[in-house]
Design an enzyme around this catalytic site. Structure first.
Site, PDB file in Angstrom:
ATOM      1  N   THR A  40      14.390   0.632   1.195  1.00  0.00           N
ATOM      2  CA  THR A  40      12.977   1.003   1.245  1.00  0.00           C
ATOM      3  C   THR A  40      12.063  -0.212   1.106  1.00  0.00           C
ATOM      4  O   THR A  40      11.005  -0.285   1.740  1.00  0.00           O
ATOM      5  CB  THR A  40      12.669   2.023   0.129  1.00  0.00           C
ATOM      6  OG1 THR A  40      13.441   3.201   0.357  1.00  0.00           O
ATOM      7  CG2 THR A  40      11.201   2.387   0.098  1.00  0.00           C
ATOM      8  N   HIS A  49      -1.656  -0.723  -4.043  1.00  0.00           N
ATOM      9  CA  HIS A  49      -2.617   0.381  -4.152  1.00  0.00           C
ATOM     10  C   HIS A  49      -3.451   0.272  -5.425  1.00  0.00           C
ATOM     11  O   HIS A  49      -2.968  -0.184  -6.470  1.00  0.00           O
ATOM     12  CB  HIS A  49      -1.881   1.720  -4.133  1.00  0.00           C
ATOM     13  CG  HIS A  49      -1.203   2.009  -2.834  1.00  0.00           C
ATOM     14  ND1 HIS A  49      -1.889   2.434  -1.717  1.00  0.00           N
ATOM     15  CD2 HIS A  49       0.108   1.924  -2.464  1.00  0.00           C
ATOM     16  CE1 HIS A  49      -1.033   2.601  -0.716  1.00  0.00           C
ATOM     17  NE2 HIS A  49       0.179   2.297  -1.141  1.00  0.00           N
ATOM     18  N   LYS A 249      -0.309   9.296   1.854  1.00  0.00           N
ATOM     19  CA  LYS A 249      -1.621   8.680   1.969  1.00  0.00           C
ATOM     20  C   LYS A 249      -2.123   8.608   3.396  1.00  0.00           C
ATOM     21  O   LYS A 249      -3.249   8.204   3.649  1.00  0.00           O
ATOM     22  CB  LYS A 249      -1.575   7.280   1.346  1.00  0.00           C
ATOM     23  CG  LYS A 249      -1.245   7.311  -0.151  1.00  0.00           C
ATOM     24  CD  LYS A 249      -1.084   5.909  -0.708  1.00  0.00           C
ATOM     25  CE  LYS A 249      -0.790   5.966  -2.204  1.00  0.00           C
ATOM     26  NZ  LYS A 249       0.531   6.548  -2.491  1.00  0.00           N
ATOM     27  N   ARG A 310      11.361   6.456   2.581  1.00  0.00           N
ATOM     28  CA  ARG A 310      10.882   6.572   1.204  1.00  0.00           C
ATOM     29  C   ARG A 310      11.753   7.570   0.448  1.00  0.00           C
ATOM     30  O   ARG A 310      12.212   8.562   1.017  1.00  0.00           O
ATOM     31  CB  ARG A 310       9.429   7.043   1.196  1.00  0.00           C
ATOM     32  CG  ARG A 310       8.440   6.006   1.649  1.00  0.00           C
ATOM     33  CD  ARG A 310       7.124   6.623   2.099  1.00  0.00           C
ATOM     34  NE  ARG A 310       7.190   7.045   3.495  1.00  0.00           N
ATOM     35  CZ  ARG A 310       6.212   7.657   4.124  1.00  0.00           C
ATOM     36  NH1 ARG A 310       5.099   7.956   3.487  1.00  0.00           N
ATOM     37  NH2 ARG A 310       6.332   7.997   5.395  1.00  0.00           N
ATOM     38  N   CYS A 399      11.506 -21.900  15.072  1.00  0.00           N
ATOM     39  CA  CYS A 399      10.799 -20.689  15.508  1.00  0.00           C
ATOM     40  C   CYS A 399       9.390 -21.077  15.929  1.00  0.00           C
ATOM     41  O   CYS A 399       8.561 -21.419  15.084  1.00  0.00           O
ATOM     42  CB  CYS A 399      10.765 -19.661  14.372  1.00  0.00           C
ATOM     43  SG  CYS A 399       9.752 -18.204  14.721  1.00  0.00           S
ATOM     44  N   CYS A 401       7.029 -19.190  17.498  1.00  0.00           N
ATOM     45  CA  CYS A 401       5.985 -18.188  17.281  1.00  0.00           C
ATOM     46  C   CYS A 401       5.364 -18.306  15.892  1.00  0.00           C
ATOM     47  O   CYS A 401       4.149 -18.161  15.722  1.00  0.00           O
ATOM     48  CB  CYS A 401       6.560 -16.786  17.469  1.00  0.00           C
ATOM     49  SG  CYS A 401       7.160 -16.426  19.124  1.00  0.00           S
TER      50      CYS A 401
END
Length: 483
Positions: A40, A49, A249, A310, A399, A401
């Site tokens: 997760t 949050h 949410k 989740r 890399c 990018c």
């Protein structure tokens, strides 16, 4: 015999490991994957949050607000990116305004500071790309954005620096009480420990239910995401949410700390705890809601889509603490959003409870800080020139990018709990995360991994056993060419 065995090396397990490493104890973290942050914790919204959404009086609300307050100092101590960009919960009609008022009152009851409702004029002045029909929004200035990879990795590295052991590719299969301690059976053999911390994410109910009289049920809830290329800039500076529903949410539009824009997640309940494939229907629903909140989203500049799971507990509450019917067995279960935000507070809570149970004593010399992978892009021209002169690998861009150098990749491999796969390098350096999604740099990263790990190219994996990225065909074996 370990004092504490932690099942799961996600952000919660690693936060608990770091806090427990303040004590004199033998601590082991196991995970079925080849690295930390593979469940997760690797596929979420990357949001810190504010704490207005969780029900007042819940453990989720308490730890959300506490974790938010702790995150700034933690980010400084562990040298990880974090920014308080603020969040907006928007409503599209006056009929929806009571929902904003309810969130405002709930947030204040939870202890969230500086919440207020912004009206249309002020709102569109600070975020001109918000949809024209948005009439008001709840503004939470303490909300923030973070990188979940670097947070989890930093917690784990700091724990390791303080003596915590980690074993990867080690899946727990059963837990038994033997006398006054536990035996955790794994696919790599049994492990004995005085106490167990169950931080197994979408599998946490299985371990809880071995001992708990009150059974847990965790539903894997899939969330689909899309990521926009950094070249488009940021359509919004703040994280934009719709009013929440019973499924969460809602689909947000948010900047990331690395300059991309993330859209998501959906909320689709599943039975399979490994079902992380996106679907056309999920992505279609995601984009419809995202463009409902924010106009002018350059959807042709989406560079990748992905999904995460989740661990949704039926009661939508964190389940943390010791089981009375199994002394020494501690849960850290049901850690869904706002789990990333809450992780510093979860770690403190668990460490306090487990150290008291085991009568652990604090170390005299706890290492509280950690330095991340060196990023040459933050150096001045003179500093960078001096670095390349001393270590030429920092002058070789692998890399393009994300402008990641060979020096950064070597650092990611050689550091404590270093990368052992292409995805491990990605999570530590952002290589393969840009516009080409590894199309140009993957082969070079594989070659560096093979050289550093002392293995053939055919043994290098994307994300652990079973994900090899190269093979040697019969023609090559007969001398006709390279693998």
């Amino acid at each position: 015999m370990y004092d504490v065995l932690i099942i799961g090396a996600g952000v919660s397990g690693c936060a608990c490991a770091r806090e427990l490493s303040r004590y004199d104890a033998r601590i082991l973290v196991i995970d079925k994957e080849d690295d930390v942050c593979c469940g997760t914790s690797k596929a979420n919204s990357a949001i810190v949050h504010a704490g207005y959404d969780a029900a007042s009086g819940s453990l989720m609300a308490k730890l959300n607000v506490e974790g938010n307050a702790l995150m700034g100092q933690l980010a400084e101590d562990l040298d990880i990116p974090f920014r308080r960009n603020g969040s907006l919960v928007v409503c599209f009609s006056e009929e929806d305004r009571p929902g904003l008022t309810k969130l405002l009152e709930q947030g204040r009851a939870n202890g969230v500071p500086d919440l207020r409702i912004l009206e249309r004029g002020e709102l569109h002045a600070i975020e001109p790309n918000l949809a024209d029909d948005i009439v008001a929004a709840l503004y939470a200035p303490t909300a923030g954005i973070i990188c979940p990879f670097t947070l989890t990795i930093a917690l784990a590295e700091n724990a390791a620096a303080n003596g915590v052991e980690f074993r990867f590719n080690t899946a727990a299969t059963d837990i038994r009480r033997v006398g006054g301690h536990f035996v955790v059976d794994t696919d790599q053999g049994p492990i004995e420990t005085r106490a167990v911390l169950n931080a197994a994410g979408v599998y946490a109910d299985r371990f809880h239910n071995l001992f708990g009289e009150k059974k847990l049920h965790i539903t894997p809830r899939r969330g689909d995401y899309c990521l926009l290329d950094r070249v488009v800039g940021l359509p919004v500076e703040r994280t934009v949410f719709p009013l929440p529903s019973k499924f969460g949410k809602g689909i947000l539009v948010a900047p990331t700390v690395h300059g991309n824009t993330i859209l998501g997640p959906t909320a689709i309940d599943l039975d399979d705890p490994e079902a992380t494939a996106t679907t056309a229907a999920g992505l279609e629903a995601l984009l419809a809601q995202a463009t409902r909140s924010v106009k002018n989203l350059p959807l042709k500049q989406i560079i990748t889509s992905f999904a995460g799971l989740r661990a949704h507990e039926d009661g939508h509450e964190f389940v943390i603490g010791e089981l009375s019917e199994a002394p020494g067995f501690f849960d850290c279960a049901g850690i869904e959003s706002p789990g990333l935000t809450s992780s510093p507070a979860i770690g403190k809570m668990v460490a306090e409870e487990m150290s008291a149970k085991l009568n652990l004593h604090k170390k005299e010399h706890f290492i509280a800080t950690r330095k991340g992978v060196l990023d040459p892009k933050v150096l001045s021209y003179e500093e960078y020139a001096a670095l390349v002169k001393e270590q030429p690998a920092y002058g070789s861009v692998v890399c393009r990018c994300e402008t990641v150098t060979e020096g950064e990749i070597l650092d990611a491999i050689r550091r404590p709990l270093g990368a052992r796969s292409v995805d491990g390098v990605k999570r530590r350096t952002r290589s393969t995360m840009g516009r080409c999604q590894g199309g140009f740099c993957s082969s070079r990263i594989m070659a560096i991994l093979a050289r550093e790990l002392g293995v053939p190219l055919t043994a290098v994996t994307k994300c652990g056993p079973g994900s090899q990225m190269a093979y040697e065909d019969d023609w090559a074996q007969k001398g006709g060419g390279r693998a």
